[in-house]
Design an enzyme around this catalytic site. Structure first.
Site, mmCIF file in Angstrom:
data_model
loop_
_atom_site.group_PDB
_atom_site.id
_atom_site.type_symbol
_atom_site.label_atom_id
_atom_site.label_comp_id
_atom_site.label_asym_id
_atom_site.label_seq_id
_atom_site.Cartn_x
_atom_site.Cartn_y
_atom_site.Cartn_z
ATOM 1 N N TYR A 11 1.333 -0.453 7.648
ATOM 2 C CA TYR A 11 2.174 -1.328 8.941
ATOM 3 C C TYR A 11 3.595 -0.302 9.051
ATOM 4 O O TYR A 11 3.802 0.278 8.197
ATOM 5 C CB TYR A 11 2.025 -2.505 8.820
ATOM 6 C CG TYR A 11 3.270 -2.995 8.066
ATOM 7 C CD1 TYR A 11 2.912 -3.089 6.314
ATOM 8 C CD2 TYR A 11 4.446 -3.881 8.392
ATOM 9 C CE1 TYR A 11 3.838 -3.832 5.887
ATOM 10 C CE2 TYR A 11 5.139 -4.126 7.518
ATOM 11 C CZ TYR A 11 5.150 -4.003 6.407
ATOM 12 O OH TYR A 11 6.122 -4.691 5.393
ATOM 13 N N ARG A 69 7.023 8.049 8.184
ATOM 14 C CA ARG A 69 6.835 7.244 6.997
ATOM 15 C C ARG A 69 5.262 6.596 7.160
ATOM 16 O O ARG A 69 4.566 6.179 6.279
ATOM 17 C CB ARG A 69 7.838 5.876 6.914
ATOM 18 C CG ARG A 69 7.441 5.093 5.596
ATOM 19 C CD ARG A 69 8.432 4.180 5.503
ATOM 20 N NE ARG A 69 8.498 3.136 6.507
ATOM 21 C CZ ARG A 69 9.522 2.146 6.632
ATOM 22 N NH1 ARG A 69 10.652 1.973 5.637
ATOM 23 N NH2 ARG A 69 9.350 1.209 7.680
ATOM 24 N N ARG A 104 -18.805 -5.119 3.034
ATOM 25 C CA ARG A 104 -17.646 -5.276 2.035
ATOM 26 C C ARG A 104 -18.146 -4.661 0.814
ATOM 27 O O ARG A 104 -19.176 -5.275 0.073
ATOM 28 C CB ARG A 104 -17.341 -6.826 1.868
ATOM 29 C CG ARG A 104 -16.277 -7.074 0.776
ATOM 30 C CD ARG A 104 -15.935 -8.653 0.763
ATOM 31 N NE ARG A 104 -14.822 -8.792 -0.309
ATOM 32 C CZ ARG A 104 -14.819 -8.416 -1.537
ATOM 33 N NH1 ARG A 104 -15.926 -8.067 -1.999
ATOM 34 N NH2 ARG A 104 -13.674 -8.606 -2.225
ATOM 35 N N HIS A 152 -15.968 -2.475 -2.477
ATOM 36 C CA HIS A 152 -14.655 -1.960 -2.693
ATOM 37 C C HIS A 152 -14.283 -0.447 -2.491
ATOM 38 O O HIS A 152 -13.395 -0.129 -1.878
ATOM 39 C CB HIS A 152 -14.287 -2.041 -4.141
ATOM 40 C CG HIS A 152 -13.901 -3.656 -4.636
ATOM 41 N ND1 HIS A 152 -14.838 -4.605 -4.602
ATOM 42 C CD2 HIS A 152 -12.844 -4.158 -5.063
ATOM 43 C CE1 HIS A 152 -14.518 -5.519 -4.793
ATOM 44 N NE2 HIS A 152 -13.117 -5.510 -5.057
ATOM 45 N N GLU A 156 14.634 -4.468 -5.046
ATOM 46 C CA GLU A 156 14.698 -4.699 -3.605
ATOM 47 C C GLU A 156 14.610 -6.062 -3.066
ATOM 48 O O GLU A 156 14.113 -6.672 -4.049
ATOM 49 C CB GLU A 156 13.862 -3.524 -2.630
ATOM 50 C CG GLU A 156 12.442 -3.818 -2.832
ATOM 51 C CD GLU A 156 11.758 -2.971 -2.029
ATOM 52 O OE1 GLU A 156 12.099 -2.259 -0.991
ATOM 53 O OE2 GLU A 156 10.601 -2.406 -2.374
HETATM 54 C C1 LIG Z 1 10.061 -4.560 0.839
HETATM 55 C C2 LIG Z 1 10.725 -4.003 1.864
HETATM 56 N N1 LIG Z 1 11.989 -3.238 1.408
HETATM 57 C C3 LIG Z 1 12.720 -2.576 2.358
HETATM 58 C C4 LIG Z 1 12.612 -3.029 3.816
HETATM 59 C C5 LIG Z 1 13.476 -2.409 4.949
HETATM 60 O O1 LIG Z 1 12.608 -1.313 5.605
HETATM 61 P P1 LIG Z 1 13.298 -0.746 7.209
HETATM 62 O O2 LIG Z 1 14.637 -0.574 7.038
HETATM 63 O O3 LIG Z 1 12.244 0.440 7.358
HETATM 64 O O4 LIG Z 1 12.685 -1.772 8.002
HETATM 65 C C6 LIG Z 1 11.266 -3.733 4.315
HETATM 66 C C7 LIG Z 1 10.874 -3.739 5.786
HETATM 67 O O5 LIG Z 1 9.792 -4.322 6.151
HETATM 68 C C8 LIG Z 1 10.302 -4.296 3.003
HETATM 69 O O6 LIG Z 1 9.310 -4.836 3.299
#
Ligand SMILES: Cc1ncc(COP(=O)(O)O)c(C=O)c1O
Length: 284
Positions: free
Chosen positions: A33, A52, A100, A102, A180
């Site tokens: 997504y 991306r 379904r 895998h 993160e």
């Molecule tokens: C795990 C994670 N890290 C970082 C980000 C930030 O990404 P972006 O700046 O592209 O929105 C997101 C955004 O959804 C995320 O899900």
């Protein structure tokens, strides 16, 4: 105003939009997504998001069901039909519908869904007071660079934060380093004013907003270090914040109960946020 969604070639009322129960996104999280910010009716960093998206798709060997130009046309149409100026567009592509099993199906057409929703403009007074962050173990898989719809650890992490009265959870790897946030990239400012964020790798998402801020930081001639930082270093930072397409830059004023700086948004955080605001207003 009723919302409009796009599903596999059709624009539908949001409330009536559906995909099949054997869609592999529903059964296996077998999809990817993107979330793109819309400011004054325009997509911010559309090019980077689409790049991306393509990278995520390739990693999972899913073939985009159309040319990128067609996809861009649909994105614009979804924004237009939803009749708002400021919000987000959500794009999801899964491997499609199949019995379904895998392993990849021999034949399946990827499912393409787009939705859009309005988001409220940010209020600087609110931003100044900052938000609380907690830290949690990073229990995710080893390909966090893929923007996969498989988000259970992130969902559980965000809920843990909410249960503890915090806004975001920063995930910490086995060595004690912050990777993160559950839906954001994490940043700190060292006591001597250097900006620090984790280097890119398979353990974090290459945030489009993170990458935009890196450009802004270079333009403003601040010092940047893309490297690991520990929870201890974060707690002793002068400032802390996180970035994402929906949260822009959000100052962090508490990490696991430790107050950051003077407990208000730091001056560098606010300066960078204003520079990002300027960028967004000139980006189209
Ligand atoms: C795990 C994670 N890290 C970082 C980000 C930030 O990404 P972006 O700046 O592209 O929105 C997101 C955004 O959804 C995320 O899900």
């Amino acid at each position: 105003m009723s919302r409009v969604a796009y599903v596999n070639g059709r624009y539908l009322r949001h409330a009536e939009a559906q995909v099949h129960i054997e869609d592999r996104g529903y059964q296996f999280s077998d999809g990817v997504y993107e979330v793109i910010l819309i400011k004054n009716g325009h997509m911010i960093d559309e090019e980077q998001h689409l790049k991306r998206l393509q990278k995520s798709l390739s990693s999972l060997e899913i073939v985009l069901p159309m040319k990128q130009t067609a996809m861009r046309h649909i994105m614009k149409e979804v924004i237009k039909r939803n009749k708002f100026q400021n919000g987000i567009i959500y794009i999801q592509i899964t491997r499609g519908v199949a019995a379904r099993e895998h392993s990849f199906p021999k034949y399946s057409n990827p499912t393409l869904v787009m939705t859009a929703r309005r988001i409220a403009a940010k209020n600087y007074n609110e931003i100044e007071s900052g938000v609380k962050v907690i830290t949690i173990d990073d229990i995710r898989w080893k390909r966090c660079d893929i923007k996969s719809i498989s988000l259970l650890p992130n969902v559980l992490g965000k809920q843990t934060a909410r249960n503890q009265g915090a806004y975001e959870a920063w995930m910490v790897d086995a060595a004690g380093y912050v990777t993160e946030g559950t839906s954001t990239n994490a940043w700190i400012v060292s006591p001597d004013g250097r900006l620090i964020t984790a280097e890119l790798g398979r353990n974090i998402l290459s945030g489009i907003t993170r990458n935009r801020f890196i450009k802004i930081i270079h333009e403003l001639n601040y010092k940047l270090e893309e490297r690991q930082f520990s929870v201890e270093e974060a707690k002793n930072a002068r400032e802390a914040f996180f970035t994402s397409s929906t949260s822009f830059l959000t100052p962090v004023t508490e990490i696991d109960g430790a107050v950051i700086g003077n407990g208000r948004a730091g001056s560098l955080s606010i300066e960078l946020l204003k520079a990002y605001d300027n960028y967004m207003n000139q980006a189209y």
